[in-house]
Design a protein around this motif. Structure first.
Motif: not given
Length: 401
Positions: A291-302, A355-369
């Protein structure tokens, strides 16, 4: 599922810890539920023949001792923690996990990173070579890898400073220097070598478990813009070498027996030294659920079970030219990705090159901020329906300096 269930007696991963009263005294610890057993103190309590190995300030001595010792120590630990005759004495040496500091569990000798997921390699090929072949001609004939920087392997929780370097944005005639603008993660599984091998020899598929001590989660942080400009013709360098984060816990290979599965079908027959279908070789596909989480949000389950090349094949290839193994060598799987969009193990794939940023509760992400925190977690099937947890690995991005 609770940590108590994920880190029960069928798991017992190893790490290093210190306590507030003795911050300079690193000790071998074994995770048991929400506690850490001081393995050296427990060994002394029970008069173990392995007390000296378990009282070292790193895991390297235990790792170098070989598989028969690993099995004996593991059996003793399990008895101390579960047998009615021993549990009370063992409990004297348990520390709450929340009250200890965890450290890099072993001295890293060499670090090699592979590129073993067909799904990941295909996606990357399609992103960068949309009009060409997705896979390079050699990809299904050998596990592709590169030598990384052992000195920048860091334990979970270590800040990840945004790297600076050369990058050449589209449309620019010359490279620019500055902080990476395309900072990425790679969800990977690392394998830790215990028993060394002589220079000039090679390790066959049948000897994998004689040399590999255990498994850890690993995040191979990647500066995609620095990497893209530098990697032709020799491969990854500064775009990868600034930080590689690993879990503070090493899960023994023997804890993953119930998770072993056949690797995916291969449409190109491997050469004999990589052929894991012959007598004496063993399947070392592993059913690990990441499981991959970005700022607490699951973004992938490889799914690790989808990896084309196994760790046993990687080790065989890494040594086939006579390169020796050293205690503390670390080799990683490469990005773990599955065939579904929600199973992709890096932002490069998840956002299709931004090209298609992730839409997360704390904003979109193309790469890490700056300020973003990434956590990798995983579990595997254990015996009798149990689950084996792999220790999490977390890193937070800090601004460039």
């Amino acid at each position: 599922m609770s940590d108590t269930a994920l880190f029960g007696p069928d798991n017992l991963p190893y790490g290093l810890f210190t306590t507030p009263d003795r911050p300079g005294h690193r000790r071998v610890g074994v995770r048991f539920g929400d506690d850490v057993l001081d393995a050296g103190a427990a060994a002394a309590e029970f008069g173990s023949a392995h007390t000296d190995l378990l009282q070292q300030p790193t895991l390297n001595a235990l790792m170098a001792a070989g598989r028969s010792t690993w099995q004996d120590v593991r059996a003793q630990l399990r008895a101390w923690l579960t047998d009615d005759a021993h549990r009370e004495r063992a409990a004297r040496h348990l520390h709450p996990l929340s009250g200890v500091t965890l450290h890099l569990p072993f001295d890293v000798a060499d670090y090699v990173d592979f590129y073993a997921s067909e799904h990941h390699a295909t996606n990357v090929g399609r992103i960068f070579r949309p009009d060409g072949d997705a896979l390079t001609p050699n990809w299904k004939h050998l596990p592709i890898g590169y030598h990384g920087r052992a000195g920048t392997v860091v334990v979970s929780g270590t800040p990840v400073v945004r790297p600076q370097g050369q990058r050449k944005p589209p449309g620019e005639t010359a490279p620019l220097f500055g902080p990476s603008r395309r900072l990425d993660i790679e969800a990977e599984v690392g394998f830790v070598v215990g028993t060394p091998s002589p220079h000039g020899s090679r390790v066959g598929l049948e000897d994998f478990r004689e040399h590999v001590f255990g498994v850890t989660l690993l995040n191979d942080w990647s500066a995609r813009d620095i990497q893209a400009w530098e990697y032709v013709p020799l491969g990854p360098f500064l775009g990868k070498s600034f930080a590689t984060s690993v879990s503070p816990w090493i899960t023994p290979l023997d804890a993953l027996d119930a998770a072993r599965v056949a690797p995916p079908p291969r449409d190109v027959p491997p050469l004999p030294y990589l052929d894991d279908t012959v007598d004496g070789a063993e399947n070392w596909g592993l059913d690990l659920r990441l499981t991959v989480r970005l700022n607490g949000h699951t973004i992938s389950e490889p799914p690790f079970s989808a990896m084309y090349w196994t760790a046993a094949q990687q080790l065989a290839h890494m040594t086939v030219n006579g390169a020796s193994l050293r205690t503390g060598d670390l080799f990683a799987s490469g990005t773990v990705s599955g065939d579904a969009p929600e199973q992709r193990g890096c932002l490069l794939e998840l956002t299709w090159g931004g090209k298609t940023p992730l839409q997360l509760p704390d904003g979109e992400r193309a790469f890490l901020e700056d300020g973003d925190e990434v956590t990798l977690a995983a579990w595997a099937p254990g015996p009798d329906g149990a689950r084996i947890g792999l220790g999490e690995v977390t890193g937070r991005v800090h601004p460039a300096v």
